[in-house]
Design a protein around this motif. Structure first.
Motif, PDB file in Angstrom:
ATOM      1  N   SER A 113       0.845  -1.185   0.000  1.00  0.00           N
ATOM      2  CA  SER A 113       0.000   0.000   0.000  1.00  0.00           C
ATOM      3  C   SER A 113       0.879   1.234   0.000  1.00  0.00           C
ATOM      4  O   SER A 113       2.048   1.194   0.381  1.00  0.00           O
ATOM      5  CB  SER A 113      -0.923   0.019   1.234  1.00  0.00           C
ATOM      6  N   GLN A 114       0.310   2.336  -0.442  1.00  0.00           N
ATOM      7  CA  GLN A 114       1.052   3.577  -0.498  1.00  0.00           C
ATOM      8  C   GLN A 114       1.294   4.103   0.908  1.00  0.00           C
ATOM      9  O   GLN A 114       0.513   3.846   1.822  1.00  0.00           O
ATOM     10  CB  GLN A 114       0.277   4.602  -1.319  1.00  0.00           C
ATOM     11  N   PRO A 115       2.386   4.860   1.096  1.00  0.00           N
ATOM     12  CA  PRO A 115       2.594   5.489   2.405  1.00  0.00           C
ATOM     13  C   PRO A 115       1.418   6.391   2.753  1.00  0.00           C
ATOM     14  O   PRO A 115       0.906   7.129   1.924  1.00  0.00           O
ATOM     15  CB  PRO A 115       3.896   6.281   2.199  1.00  0.00           C
ATOM     16  N   GLY A 116       0.997   6.316   4.001  1.00  0.00           N
ATOM     17  CA  GLY A 116      -0.138   7.124   4.425  1.00  0.00           C
ATOM     18  C   GLY A 116      -1.485   6.550   4.069  1.00  0.00           C
ATOM     19  O   GLY A 116      -2.502   7.245   4.154  1.00  0.00           O
ATOM     20  N   GLN A 117      -1.519   5.258   3.686  1.00  0.00           N
ATOM     21  CA  GLN A 117      -2.782   4.650   3.299  1.00  0.00           C
ATOM     22  C   GLN A 117      -3.752   4.596   4.469  1.00  0.00           C
ATOM     23  O   GLN A 117      -4.976   4.668   4.268  1.00  0.00           O
ATOM     24  CB  GLN A 117      -2.532   3.240   2.746  1.00  0.00           C
ATOM     25  N   ASN A 118      -3.249   4.478   5.681  1.00  0.00           N
ATOM     26  CA  ASN A 118      -4.133   4.433   6.840  1.00  0.00           C
ATOM     27  C   ASN A 118      -4.872   5.750   7.028  1.00  0.00           C
ATOM     28  O   ASN A 118      -5.982   5.786   7.574  1.00  0.00           O
ATOM     29  CB  ASN A 118      -3.325   4.113   8.099  1.00  0.00           C
ATOM     30  N   VAL A 119      -4.287   6.858   6.553  1.00  0.00           N
ATOM     31  CA  VAL A 119      -4.940   8.160   6.642  1.00  0.00           C
ATOM     32  C   VAL A 119      -5.853   8.398   5.446  1.00  0.00           C
ATOM     33  O   VAL A 119      -6.941   8.965   5.584  1.00  0.00           O
ATOM     34  CB  VAL A 119      -3.881   9.279   6.754  1.00  0.00           C
ATOM     35  N   PHE A 571      -6.799   9.873  12.814  1.00  0.00           N
ATOM     36  CA  PHE A 571      -5.609   9.224  12.273  1.00  0.00           C
ATOM     37  C   PHE A 571      -4.630  10.299  11.795  1.00  0.00           C
ATOM     38  O   PHE A 571      -5.022  11.240  11.102  1.00  0.00           O
ATOM     39  CB  PHE A 571      -5.972   8.299  11.100  1.00  0.00           C
ATOM     40  N   GLN A 572      -3.360  10.111  12.153  1.00  0.00           N
ATOM     41  CA  GLN A 572      -2.334  11.065  11.740  1.00  0.00           C
ATOM     42  C   GLN A 572      -1.007  10.351  11.567  1.00  0.00           C
ATOM     43  O   GLN A 572      -0.671   9.444  12.337  1.00  0.00           O
ATOM     44  CB  GLN A 572      -2.178  12.197  12.753  1.00  0.00           C
ATOM     45  N   ASN A 573      -0.269  10.778  10.529  1.00  0.00           N
ATOM     46  CA  ASN A 573       1.069  10.264  10.268  1.00  0.00           C
ATOM     47  C   ASN A 573       2.093  11.354  10.536  1.00  0.00           C
ATOM     48  O   ASN A 573       1.871  12.525  10.213  1.00  0.00           O
ATOM     49  CB  ASN A 573       1.201   9.777   8.820  1.00  0.00           C
ATOM     50  N   LEU A 574       3.226  10.948  11.104  1.00  0.00           N
ATOM     51  CA  LEU A 574       4.280  11.873  11.476  1.00  0.00           C
ATOM     52  C   LEU A 574       5.579  11.501  10.769  1.00  0.00           C
ATOM     53  O   LEU A 574       5.758  10.365  10.320  1.00  0.00           O
ATOM     54  CB  LEU A 574       4.492  11.856  12.996  1.00  0.00           C
ATOM     55  N   ARG A 575       6.476  12.475  10.655  1.00  0.00           N
ATOM     56  CA  ARG A 575       7.822  12.246  10.125  1.00  0.00           C
ATOM     57  C   ARG A 575       7.776  11.571   8.759  1.00  0.00           C
ATOM     58  O   ARG A 575       8.350  10.510   8.555  1.00  0.00           O
ATOM     59  CB  ARG A 575       8.653  11.431  11.110  1.00  0.00           C
TER      60      ARG A 575
END
Length: 651
Positions: A113-119, A571-575
């Protein structure tokens, strides 16, 4: 001009001199030193003369060289260069074996899956783990375990220590649909729950749904754990395996038709008896345990638009206790022997009508059997129970673009339950045989779902499933005196249903909805609503993963379980998507939850409706999840605070 003319004349003289010399032909092959495979497009060069050629697809070359000492160099970008000096006096044949070149590159990570798919996805309460992630986690005695990994996720609790069973958001262990590809497993553990049946060598990834369950799944009230197996795409014969403290494994893969048909076979063999001998504990004296399991997978690609997949799975367990502390029947005996087996076959067909339309059809046959026995001559018995499962499922999917993806489908399931057969297991046994009537039922489902991107910030996943269930005859339904508690003493009458007719039917709609609102590129809020109905239920009054629990289907007294759930999460992605953070709250309303009267016997009870009770309740909680995906240290941290309450009352 004089200098140029002199060079031309000198070159002509040199070529004429070479051609005037006696010439010989050298032929040969260039092969891989490790695999003996031909090396195509390798360069074969005469260094002294400057003449050369390339090998063909079979690694063959032919070259003319003059008489005398010559140096031949063979090179290829994937192999180490090799030189050989020879004296040309006649035609000759040579074979060069090149060693593969090892080039150290920077690490490259390929994800499904693409990076950040959870968001960016619309689903809430969904976790996807690759087999690479599973193998990086700490293991129990070196055994990579899918079910034990799931227990570390938020909202999940185990049913007991050293057990692979789990509860999800206030549900029971039987409310989890565990799939291997598309086939359900009715006992997914070995050694009474110590290890799961999933071989890590053949697992591709797992999808765990505890919130937004797609409309294509049904039949359970709590969660869906879908384990996908690797495709068979071997281009050459290969063997791999491993040794462990508890079990050893072996995998063989090979192509049958190049680029069209390939297979792999993987198996495990356990020997915990040898490990138990290292612990001189009196309570473990005489304990015998072991298991075997095997997977055979074949994939056939007849053309670019079709694919056929065949999966065979078989597992068998044996567990013997020196005493009768875990006996499940009221019989005396010095020891109990537990046996349980699973056999499954799955055949899938995928057909691409076009770049946007696809049809997937799957047929599944599964059989589960459990046996409890004791060899004592006077009280020798054998108790057998199990379930047969047959399903046909087809779905049509359409993807117009990244903004719209839809799918519609239907499925049909046939259940055949062996309620229990007690037989004497020795000619001198005093046990009287007892055979409970078998049960048959049908479950059908029709579903449709769509995932649509309404705008850059807003997307939704909408699904609707209609399920229908029927308990088939022959069946004998008892009626009890009005106002009295159900017991064998209060039976007033019975109703017989003939074969081919339905004794009881149920049905209902199961809507599914999840919405995502993007706050930024790396943050979003999601909300979800869902209803799930469960018609097949397991009766158990122990937390141990014993293979003696009894399966029942919904009937006049045992009503289907219904779970209505609402979820809300941030939901949030960091770094740069290296760290995922999520906070979810949920509320689940459960109806027709099972409980049991005290001091009752479940197995071999011809009146199961007299021992179970049903009630309603709720479960609510908060789930925190932090996951680090890249770097030297990876993994996740989860925390769940929840509350579950039920109100159960008797008739």
């Amino acid at each position: 001009m004089k200098i140029l003319l002199g060079c031309v004349l000198l070159n002509v003289f040199f070529v004429s001199f070479c051609l005037a010399q006696p010439r010989f032909e050298v032929t040969g092959y260039v092969r891989n030193a490790q695999t003996d495979a031909p090396v195509a497009s390798a360069t074969v060069l005469l260094l002294d003369v400057g003449l050369g050629t390339l090998t063909d697809s079979m690694g063959y070359f032919a070259l003319s060289l003059p008489k005398g000492n010559q140096t031949i160099q063979v090179s290829h970008q994937s192999f180490e260069t090799q030189q050989r000096t020879l004296t040309a006096r006649a035609n000759m044949s040579l074979t060069f074996r090149l060693t593969e070149r090892v080039t150290l590159l920077r690490e490259a990570t390929v994800t499904g899956s693409q990076p950040g798919q959870n968001v960016r996805s619309s689903s809430v309460g969904v976790t996807t783990l690759s087999v690479r992630t599973l193998k990086q986690l700490p293991t129990l005695m070196g055994e990579v375990d899918v079910l034990r990994t799931v227990q570390f996720l938020p909202g999940v609790s185990n049913v007991g220590e050293a057990s692979s069973g789990f509860n999800v958001r206030g549900g029971n262990a039987d409310q989890n649909l565990i799939l291997m590809d598309d086939a359900p497993l009715f006992n997914a553990s070995h050694l009474l729950g110590f290890i799961s049946v999933f071989n890590p060598d053949v697992v591709q990834d797992i999808n765990f749904y505890r919130g937004s369950v797609p409309a294509g799944y049904g039949g359970r009230a709590a969660s869906v754990l879908h384990t996908r197996l690797k495709e068979a795409k071997a281009t050459r014969f290969g063997v791999s395996g491993g040794l462990g403290l508890i079990s050893s494994r072996l995998k063989i893969e090979a192509p049958l038709i190049r680029n069209k048909l390939a297979f792999y076979a993987a198996g495990r063999l356990a020997y915990p008896d040898q490990l138990l001998k290292l612990f001189p504990i009196k309570a473990l004296m005489g304990v015998k345990a072991g298991f075997t399991d095997g997977v055979l997978r074949a994939d056939y690609f007849p053309n670019a638009k079709n694919k056929l997949s065949l999966t065979l799975f078989s597992s068998a367990d044996r567990f013997r206790l020196p005493g009768d502390s875990l006996r499940q029947v009221e019989l005396d005996g010095s020891q109990s022997v537990f046996n349980w087996q699973t056999q499954m076959v799955s055949l899938g067909w995928s057909h691409y009508l076009s770049a946007r339309w696809q049809i997937q059809t799957t047929g599944v046959c599964s059989r589960y059997r459990s046996t409890i026995s004791t060899p004592d001559s006077a009280q020798a018995y054998k108790l057998t129970s199990g379930i047969d499962y047959k399903q046909v499922k087809t779905g049509l999917s359409y993807a117009s673009s990244t903004r719209l993806q839809t799918e519609v489908g239907l499925s049909g399931i046939l259940y055949a339950i062996r309620s229990g057969q007690l037989e004497p297991n020795h000619p001198a046994s005093q046990v009287n045989p007892l055979f409970l009537p078998n049960v048959q039922a049908v479950e059908a489902g029709l579903y449709g779902q769509a995932e649509v991107t309404l705008s850059k910030r807003l997307s939704a996943q909408v699904g609707l499933r209609y399920s229908w269930f029927g308990r088939m005859g022959p069946a004998k339904i008892y009626t009890y005196r009005t106002g009295a508690s159900r017991s064998p003493e209060t039976i007033s009458d019975s109703v017989l249903t003939g074969a081919g007719r339905f004794a009881k039917t149920y049905g209902g709609l199961e809507p599914r909805l999840s919405i995502r609102l993007a706050l930024s590129e790396r943050a979003s809020i999601k909300a979800g609503l869902s209803r799930m109905i469960q018609y097949l239920q397991q009766l158990t009054n122990t937390t141990a993963a014993l293979p003696a629990d009894r399966w029942l289907v919904a009937d006049t007294y045992l009503k289907p379980q219904v779970a209505d759930q609402a979820s809300l999460g941030y939901f949030q992605n960091l770094r740069n998507d290296a760290v995922e953070v999520s906070v979810e709250v949920f509320y689940k309303r459960l109806n027709n939850v099972n409980d049991f009267k005290g001091g009752t016997t479940l197995l071999l009870n011809p009146y199961p409706e007299t021992v179970f009770l049903q009630g309603s309740g709720f479960s609510r909680g908060l789930e925190l999840y932090v996951r680090k995906n890249v770097g030297l240290l990876t993994g996740w941290l989860s925390y769940t605070y929840s509350q579950t309450r039920f109100l159960v009352f008797g008739p």
